[in-house]
Motif scaffolding. Structure first.
Motif, PDB file in Angstrom:
ATOM      1  N   VAL A 199      97.281  -7.654  32.537  1.00  0.00           N
ATOM      2  CA  VAL A 199      95.903  -7.022  32.540  1.00  0.00           C
ATOM      3  C   VAL A 199      95.193  -7.358  31.393  1.00  0.00           C
ATOM      4  CG1 VAL A 199      94.959  -4.708  32.576  1.00  0.00           C
ATOM      5  CG2 VAL A 199      97.164  -4.946  33.546  1.00  0.00           C
ATOM      6  N   SER A 200      95.616  -7.383  30.275  1.00  0.00           N
ATOM      7  CA  SER A 200      94.789  -7.940  29.106  1.00  0.00           C
ATOM      8  C   SER A 200      94.208  -9.168  29.322  1.00  0.00           C
ATOM      9  CB  SER A 200      95.647  -8.045  27.846  1.00  0.00           C
ATOM     10  OG  SER A 200      96.813  -9.017  28.070  1.00  0.00           O
ATOM     11  N   MET A 201      94.461  -9.963  30.079  1.00  0.00           N
ATOM     12  CA  MET A 201      94.052 -11.429  30.164  1.00  0.00           C
ATOM     13  C   MET A 201      92.916 -11.249  31.109  1.00  0.00           C
ATOM     14  SD  MET A 201      95.171 -13.628  28.325  1.00  0.00           S
ATOM     15  CE  MET A 201      96.357 -14.408  27.614  1.00  0.00           C
ATOM     16  N   TRP A 202      93.124 -10.661  31.982  1.00  0.00           N
ATOM     17  CA  TRP A 202      91.626 -10.139  32.908  1.00  0.00           C
ATOM     18  C   TRP A 202      90.648  -9.420  32.090  1.00  0.00           C
ATOM     19  CZ3 TRP A 202      90.827 -12.595  37.617  1.00  0.00           C
ATOM     20  CH2 TRP A 202      92.088 -13.080  38.128  1.00  0.00           C
ATOM     21  N   GLU A 203      91.045  -8.480  31.269  1.00  0.00           N
ATOM     22  CA  GLU A 203      90.140  -7.766  30.381  1.00  0.00           C
ATOM     23  C   GLU A 203      89.303  -8.604  29.482  1.00  0.00           C
ATOM     24  OE1 GLU A 203      90.070  -3.550  28.045  1.00  0.00           O
ATOM     25  OE2 GLU A 203      91.827  -4.341  28.753  1.00  0.00           O
ATOM     26  N   ARG A 204      90.018  -9.594  28.903  1.00  0.00           N
ATOM     27  CA  ARG A 204      89.639 -10.361  27.938  1.00  0.00           C
ATOM     28  C   ARG A 204      88.619 -11.291  28.782  1.00  0.00           C
ATOM     29  NH1 ARG A 204      92.262 -14.096  23.112  1.00  0.00           N
ATOM     30  NH2 ARG A 204      90.336 -15.771  22.959  1.00  0.00           N
ATOM     31  N   TYR A 205      88.883 -11.611  29.865  1.00  0.00           N
ATOM     32  CA  TYR A 205      88.000 -12.785  30.808  1.00  0.00           C
ATOM     33  C   TYR A 205      86.803 -11.963  30.886  1.00  0.00           C
ATOM     34  CZ  TYR A 205      86.566 -16.448  34.101  1.00  0.00           C
ATOM     35  OH  TYR A 205      86.176 -17.393  34.730  1.00  0.00           O
ATOM     36  N   LEU A 252      99.318  -2.069  39.821  1.00  0.00           N
ATOM     37  CA  LEU A 252      99.413  -1.722  38.441  1.00  0.00           C
ATOM     38  C   LEU A 252      98.707  -0.873  37.981  1.00  0.00           C
ATOM     39  CD1 LEU A 252      99.769  -5.342  36.919  1.00  0.00           C
ATOM     40  CD2 LEU A 252     101.597  -3.669  37.506  1.00  0.00           C
ATOM     41  N   PRO A 253      98.964   0.570  38.030  1.00  0.00           N
ATOM     42  CA  PRO A 253      98.180   1.859  37.612  1.00  0.00           C
ATOM     43  C   PRO A 253      97.585   1.439  36.388  1.00  0.00           C
ATOM     44  CG  PRO A 253     100.282   2.563  38.365  1.00  0.00           C
ATOM     45  CD  PRO A 253     100.385   0.939  38.253  1.00  0.00           C
ATOM     46  N   LEU A 254      98.208   0.699  35.144  1.00  0.00           N
ATOM     47  CA  LEU A 254      97.657   0.511  34.149  1.00  0.00           C
ATOM     48  C   LEU A 254      96.299  -0.291  34.166  1.00  0.00           C
ATOM     49  CD1 LEU A 254      97.777   0.307  30.748  1.00  0.00           C
ATOM     50  CD2 LEU A 254      98.820  -1.769  31.050  1.00  0.00           C
ATOM     51  N   ALA A 255      96.269  -1.125  35.146  1.00  0.00           N
ATOM     52  CA  ALA A 255      94.850  -2.025  35.397  1.00  0.00           C
ATOM     53  C   ALA A 255      93.832  -1.179  35.695  1.00  0.00           C
ATOM     54  CB  ALA A 255      95.238  -2.828  36.511  1.00  0.00           C
ATOM     55  N   TYR A 256      93.929  -0.075  36.864  1.00  0.00           N
ATOM     56  CA  TYR A 256      92.949   0.812  37.048  1.00  0.00           C
ATOM     57  C   TYR A 256      92.310   1.783  35.792  1.00  0.00           C
ATOM     58  CZ  TYR A 256      94.362  -0.320  41.703  1.00  0.00           C
ATOM     59  OH  TYR A 256      94.672  -0.834  42.850  1.00  0.00           O
ATOM     60  N   CYS A 257      93.120   2.027  34.753  1.00  0.00           N
ATOM     61  CA  CYS A 257      92.817   2.656  33.616  1.00  0.00           C
ATOM     62  C   CYS A 257      92.143   1.741  32.705  1.00  0.00           C
ATOM     63  CB  CYS A 257      94.049   3.272  32.850  1.00  0.00           C
ATOM     64  SG  CYS A 257      95.104   4.461  33.709  1.00  0.00           S
ATOM     65  N   ALA A 258      92.605   0.429  32.907  1.00  0.00           N
ATOM     66  CA  ALA A 258      91.832  -0.542  31.852  1.00  0.00           C
ATOM     67  C   ALA A 258      90.507  -0.846  32.241  1.00  0.00           C
ATOM     68  CB  ALA A 258      92.683  -1.843  31.603  1.00  0.00           C
ATOM     69  N   ALA A 271      88.343   0.975  33.984  1.00  0.00           N
ATOM     70  CA  ALA A 271      87.778   2.324  33.749  1.00  0.00           C
ATOM     71  C   ALA A 271      87.350   2.502  32.320  1.00  0.00           C
ATOM     72  CB  ALA A 271      88.430   3.630  34.092  1.00  0.00           C
ATOM     73  N   GLU A 272      88.150   2.227  31.273  1.00  0.00           N
ATOM     74  CA  GLU A 272      87.879   2.079  30.203  1.00  0.00           C
ATOM     75  C   GLU A 272      86.583   1.037  29.784  1.00  0.00           C
ATOM     76  OE1 GLU A 272      91.495   1.961  27.808  1.00  0.00           O
ATOM     77  OE2 GLU A 272      92.134   3.972  28.329  1.00  0.00           O
ATOM     78  N   TRP A 273      87.052  -0.180  30.366  1.00  0.00           N
ATOM     79  CA  TRP A 273      86.127  -1.236  30.131  1.00  0.00           C
ATOM     80  C   TRP A 273      84.652  -0.935  30.600  1.00  0.00           C
ATOM     81  CZ3 TRP A 273      82.897  -4.255  33.276  1.00  0.00           C
ATOM     82  CH2 TRP A 273      82.575  -5.516  32.902  1.00  0.00           C
ATOM     83  N   GLU A 274      84.367  -0.424  31.676  1.00  0.00           N
ATOM     84  CA  GLU A 274      83.252   0.106  32.295  1.00  0.00           C
ATOM     85  C   GLU A 274      82.432   1.254  31.335  1.00  0.00           C
ATOM     86  OE1 GLU A 274      81.645  -0.934  34.620  1.00  0.00           O
ATOM     87  OE2 GLU A 274      82.949  -1.850  36.077  1.00  0.00           O
ATOM     88  N   GLU A 275      83.335   2.053  30.959  1.00  0.00           N
ATOM     89  CA  GLU A 275      82.797   2.875  29.933  1.00  0.00           C
ATOM     90  C   GLU A 275      82.366   2.495  28.668  1.00  0.00           C
ATOM     91  OE1 GLU A 275      84.284   7.193  27.641  1.00  0.00           O
ATOM     92  OE2 GLU A 275      85.474   6.139  29.168  1.00  0.00           O
ATOM     93  N   SER A 276      83.126   1.599  28.231  1.00  0.00           N
ATOM     94  CA  SER A 276      82.530   0.846  26.984  1.00  0.00           C
ATOM     95  C   SER A 276      81.417  -0.200  27.152  1.00  0.00           C
ATOM     96  CB  SER A 276      83.758  -0.001  26.258  1.00  0.00           C
ATOM     97  OG  SER A 276      84.215  -1.219  27.120  1.00  0.00           O
ATOM     98  N   LEU A 277      81.450  -0.591  28.271  1.00  0.00           N
ATOM     99  CA  LEU A 277      80.077  -1.411  28.592  1.00  0.00           C
ATOM    100  C   LEU A 277      78.799  -0.558  28.629  1.00  0.00           C
ATOM    101  CD1 LEU A 277      79.641  -4.218  29.397  1.00  0.00           C
ATOM    102  CD2 LEU A 277      79.820  -3.799  31.759  1.00  0.00           C
TER     103      LEU A 277
END
Length: 364
Positions: free
Chosen positions: A313-319, A347-353, A355-361
């Motif tokens: 998940v962290s690699m997709w988030e980084r990209y 992966l439930p963690l991916a959906y949380c990641a 959502a947090e990414w959208e919020e930070s954006l």
């Protein structure tokens, strides 16, 4: 009371096949079950069943290049060459930066397709993965193909070598040595182009003909190849250790080690740093083509990374972070969408990641 005997099996029902399909309905991520099913349907040799099962498999595991080859082989055996080619086209679409996937397609094309179609596959493979530092097996096969036809087209062989030597390949020096051998045993009249004739006439090699015109022209050609190789090695040199540190380049359900992930992060740090340095340089000091090539390297490294790291998940988030910063939030969201179809969808963690990414954006 005696137990009742099991009901007899229906005639013609493959209970192994039915059982495996039923198991996958409840556990669609069970890779071991998928491999058992695909091995079983291969033995069944029923083209329609094979097609259905492999297509379902690739909905969940599209990055498994070895199974694309297996599927294509079965289609070629049971259906037609055209059907096998269609599978290979889907395979290189799914794993576009896999050297192995393109190598399998090229080997199939050489064995099964007419020369014009083979050369089209060659061109597309070179564009897709020719600059991959580990692409020497592909280039060796391309050169072997042109070498086998060199009695007709020496010029195509020489041009293929020059295209190869332009690439920052880990084993580029071996290919340079092979190029020297070919040039030494080939008459320049067979591969000199009108442009080369003009360049040669203006060069120092034309004046230095003490060893004869033929040898001077060979030296001119060798100089071209060596100069391309030296330029490519300058690109490779700061990346050589980073390439060597990478773990497996292919997708597998077995998770990557933390060291493997860290190696990809270090490599991405380097390329992003180079990109930041060049894009912040004055326009007069860096050409537009250099900037474009630098951006392309970052894109390609992320795409390479997300083959073995497809479930990280962290690699997709980084990209997504990099795309939002350097391209646009819309492009970043497209990559997030791609991540969930199918790589992260379970992966439930991916959906949380996300959502947090959208919020930070939104807060930026």
């Amino acid at each position: 009371m005696a137990s009742q005997p099991a009901p007899p099996e229906e005639p013609g029902v493959d209970t192994v096949y039915v059982g495996l399909r039923q198991q996958l309905k409840t556990k669609p991520q069970d890779f071991a079950c998928w491999t058992q099913l695909l091995a079983h349907v291969e033995k069944m040799a029923d083209a329609s069943v094979i097609e259905e099962c492999f297509d379902l498999f690739f909905e969940t595991y599209p990055l498994c290049y070895g199974y694309w080859k297996k599927y294509a082989d079965l289609q070629g055996k049971l259906v037609s060459v055209a059907a096998a080619k269609t599978v290979y086209e889907r395979g290189v679409g799914a794993v576009a930066l896999s050297v192995d996937m393109w190598l399998y397609y090229l080997q199939f094309a050489i064995a099964s397709l007419p020369a014009p179609e083979v050369e089209t596959v060659v061109q597309r493979a070179e564009i897709a993965v020719g600059s991959h530092p580990q692409a020497h097996p592909l280039w060796e096969r391309i050169l072997e193909y042109f070498k086998s036809n060199s009695h007709q087209h020496v010029d195509k062989l020489i041009q293929a070598y020059l295209r190869c030597l332009k690439q920052p390949l880990i084993k580029g020096e071996e290919l340079l040595e092979a190029f020297k051998v070919v040039v030494a045993h080939t008459s320049p009249t067979e591969y000199f182009t009108p442009v080369w004739d003009f360049e040669y006439a203006q060069s120092a090699y034309k004046a230095a003909t003490l060893d004869g015109e033929t040898e001077a022209r060979r030296n001119f050609c060798l100089h071209k190849g060596r100069r391309l190789w030296e330029d490519a090695q300058q690109v490779l040199q700061p990346r050589r250790a980073l390439e060597a540190a990478l773990g497996r380049p292919y997708f597998h359900v077995k998770p990557l080690t933390s060291r493997d992930i860290l190696s990809w992060c270090h490599y991405l740090d380097f390329e992003e740093g180079e990109h930041a340095r060049l894009t912040s340089s004055p326009p007069t000091s860096v050409s537009e083509s250099e900037r474009s090539e630098c951006t392309r390297r970052v894109f390609r490294l992320y795409e390479r990374c997300l083959i073995p790291c497809a479930s990280v998940v962290s690699m997709w988030e980084r990209y997504a972070d990099w795309l939002a910063r350097e391209v646009s939030p819309a492009q970043a969201r497209l990559q997030w969408d791609r991540a969930f179809h199918p790589y992260l969808r379970h992966l439930p963690l991916a959906y949380c990641a996300r959502a947090e990414w959208e919020e930070s954006l939104q807060q930026q």
